[in-house]
Design a protein around this motif. Structure first.
Motif, PDB file in Angstrom:
ATOM      1  N   VAL A  11       0.862  -1.176   0.000  1.00 39.75           N
ATOM      2  CA  VAL A  11       0.000   0.000   0.000  1.00 39.75           C
ATOM      3  C   VAL A  11       0.901   1.229   0.000  1.00 39.75           C
ATOM      4  O   VAL A  11       1.831   1.330   0.802  1.00 39.75           O
ATOM      5  N   GLU A  12       0.623   2.153  -0.904  1.00 41.69           N
ATOM      6  CA  GLU A  12       1.375   3.407  -0.973  1.00 41.69           C
ATOM      7  C   GLU A  12       0.670   4.463  -0.122  1.00 41.69           C
ATOM      8  O   GLU A  12      -0.560   4.538  -0.121  1.00 41.69           O
ATOM      9  N   THR A  13       1.459   5.254   0.587  1.00 38.30           N
ATOM     10  CA  THR A  13       0.901   6.379   1.337  1.00 38.30           C
ATOM     11  C   THR A  13       1.179   7.667   0.565  1.00 38.30           C
ATOM     12  O   THR A  13       2.004   7.697  -0.339  1.00 38.30           O
ATOM     13  N   SER A  14       0.512   8.733   0.969  1.00 40.22           N
ATOM     14  CA  SER A  14       0.591   9.999   0.245  1.00 40.22           C
ATOM     15  C   SER A  14       1.916  10.729   0.422  1.00 40.22           C
ATOM     16  O   SER A  14       2.159  11.729  -0.251  1.00 40.22           O
ATOM     17  N   GLY A  15       2.758  10.258   1.303  1.00 38.93           N
ATOM     18  CA  GLY A  15       4.043  10.920   1.518  1.00 38.93           C
ATOM     19  C   GLY A  15       4.809  10.218   2.619  1.00 38.93           C
ATOM     20  O   GLY A  15       4.671   9.012   2.809  1.00 38.93           O
ATOM     21  N   THR A  16       5.604  10.987   3.350  1.00 34.42           N
ATOM     22  CA  THR A  16       6.355  10.447   4.471  1.00 34.42           C
ATOM     23  C   THR A  16       6.071  11.279   5.713  1.00 34.42           C
ATOM     24  O   THR A  16       5.733  12.465   5.617  1.00 34.42           O
ATOM     25  N   LEU A  17       6.202  10.649   6.847  1.00 32.00           N
ATOM     26  CA  LEU A  17       5.987  11.346   8.117  1.00 32.00           C
ATOM     27  C   LEU A  17       7.032  12.436   8.320  1.00 32.00           C
ATOM     28  O   LEU A  17       8.167  12.315   7.839  1.00 32.00           O
ATOM     29  N   PRO A  18       6.664  13.486   9.057  1.00 31.56           N
ATOM     30  CA  PRO A  18       7.695  14.461   9.425  1.00 31.56           C
ATOM     31  C   PRO A  18       8.759  13.769  10.275  1.00 31.56           C
ATOM     32  O   PRO A  18       8.458  12.843  11.033  1.00 31.56           O
ATOM     33  N   LYS A  19       9.993  14.205  10.115  1.00 28.34           N
ATOM     34  CA  LYS A  19      11.123  13.552  10.776  1.00 28.34           C
ATOM     35  C   LYS A  19      11.538  14.291  12.047  1.00 28.34           C
ATOM     36  O   LYS A  19      11.214  15.463  12.232  1.00 28.34           O
ATOM     37  N   LYS A  23       9.547  20.751  12.262  1.00 31.35           N
ATOM     38  CA  LYS A  23       8.300  21.259  12.821  1.00 31.35           C
ATOM     39  C   LYS A  23       7.161  20.392  12.296  1.00 31.35           C
ATOM     40  O   LYS A  23       7.093  20.107  11.100  1.00 31.35           O
ATOM     41  N   ALA A  24       6.281  19.985  13.173  1.00 26.92           N
ATOM     42  CA  ALA A  24       5.120  19.205  12.744  1.00 26.92           C
ATOM     43  C   ALA A  24       4.160  20.122  11.998  1.00 26.92           C
ATOM     44  O   ALA A  24       3.945  21.263  12.411  1.00 26.92           O
ATOM     45  N   PRO A  25       3.584  19.651  10.903  1.00 30.05           N
ATOM     46  CA  PRO A  25       2.603  20.470  10.183  1.00 30.05           C
ATOM     47  C   PRO A  25       1.392  20.759  11.073  1.00 30.05           C
ATOM     48  O   PRO A  25       0.983  19.912  11.866  1.00 30.05           O
ATOM     49  N   VAL A 135       3.412   9.933  15.887  1.00 33.56           N
ATOM     50  CA  VAL A 135       4.269  11.113  15.858  1.00 33.56           C
ATOM     51  C   VAL A 135       4.233  11.728  17.253  1.00 33.56           C
ATOM     52  O   VAL A 135       3.152  11.919  17.816  1.00 33.56           O
ATOM     53  N   VAL A 136       5.404  12.014  17.805  1.00 37.81           N
ATOM     54  CA  VAL A 136       5.506  12.659  19.114  1.00 37.81           C
ATOM     55  C   VAL A 136       6.157  14.013  18.909  1.00 37.81           C
ATOM     56  O   VAL A 136       7.200  14.109  18.257  1.00 37.81           O
ATOM     57  N   VAL A 137       5.515  15.060  19.447  1.00 41.26           N
ATOM     58  CA  VAL A 137       6.073  16.411  19.322  1.00 41.26           C
ATOM     59  C   VAL A 137       6.262  17.025  20.703  1.00 41.26           C
ATOM     60  O   VAL A 137       5.562  16.682  21.658  1.00 41.26           O
TER      61      VAL A 137
END
Length: 166
Positions: A11-19, A23-25, A135-137
């Motif tokens: 399954v393809e996702t729309s992009g990659t997670l922020p690293k 800054k988290a979107p 995701v942890v910010v």
């Protein structure tokens, strides 16, 4: 774009997670009372984003329960459980399970969260839903940890996510 597994299928996702270090979107999600919530609403608190396809599946429900349990002892930390489920289904689940340490948010309105965080599934029978990720910010919205779970049927790595907050 990331590739994850759903059973034997890719399954393809729309992009990659922020690293880590980015800054988290920001996001615009819907709370159980149908109000809008943004990442900026949580500024000053650490945030765990538990992202998943649907609250009505076993692995997704387990992740919400486990983060509810494990987050109870964390100071200044909010757990956001994010899916495309309608807020009514999310509210029912939290009420039925008597969960008090998580906040369920929905990406059902415009789907921008899934696109901005790179977790919208682009193909498969689950196309359009969110993949399983964490995701942890920190208090300022900087990513401390992110995990795209490689197989939809697997639980996230709770320990690694929580270690970043100790």
């Amino acid at each position: 774009m990331s590739t994850i597994k759903l059973g034997e299928n890719n399954v393809e996702t729309s992009g990659t997670l922020p690293k880590k270090g980015e800054k988290a979107p920001d996001f615009n999600l819907t709370a159980q009372d149908l109000s809008e919530k943004n990442l900026s609403d949580y500024k000053g608190s650490r945030v765990i984003m538990n992202i998943f396809p649907s609250i009505d599946t076993n692995v997704c429900a387990t992740s919400v329960r486990k983060f509810n349990e494990k987050a109870s002892g964390l100071k200044n930390t909010k757990v956001l459980c994010i899916s495309k489920d309608l807020p009514f289904a999310q509210k029912r689940f939290v009420s039925d399970e008597e969960l008090e340490n998580v906040t369920n948010l929905s990406d059902f309105r415009d789907g921008s969260f899934g696109k901005n965080y790179g977790v919208e599934m682009m193909n498969s029978p689950m196309k359009g839903l969110l993949s399983r990720a964490v995701v942890v910010v920190d208090e300022d919205g900087t990513v401390m940890y992110s995990q795209q779970v490689p197989d939809i049927g697997e639980e996230p790595d709770y320990l690694s996510a929580l270690k970043t907050l100790l």
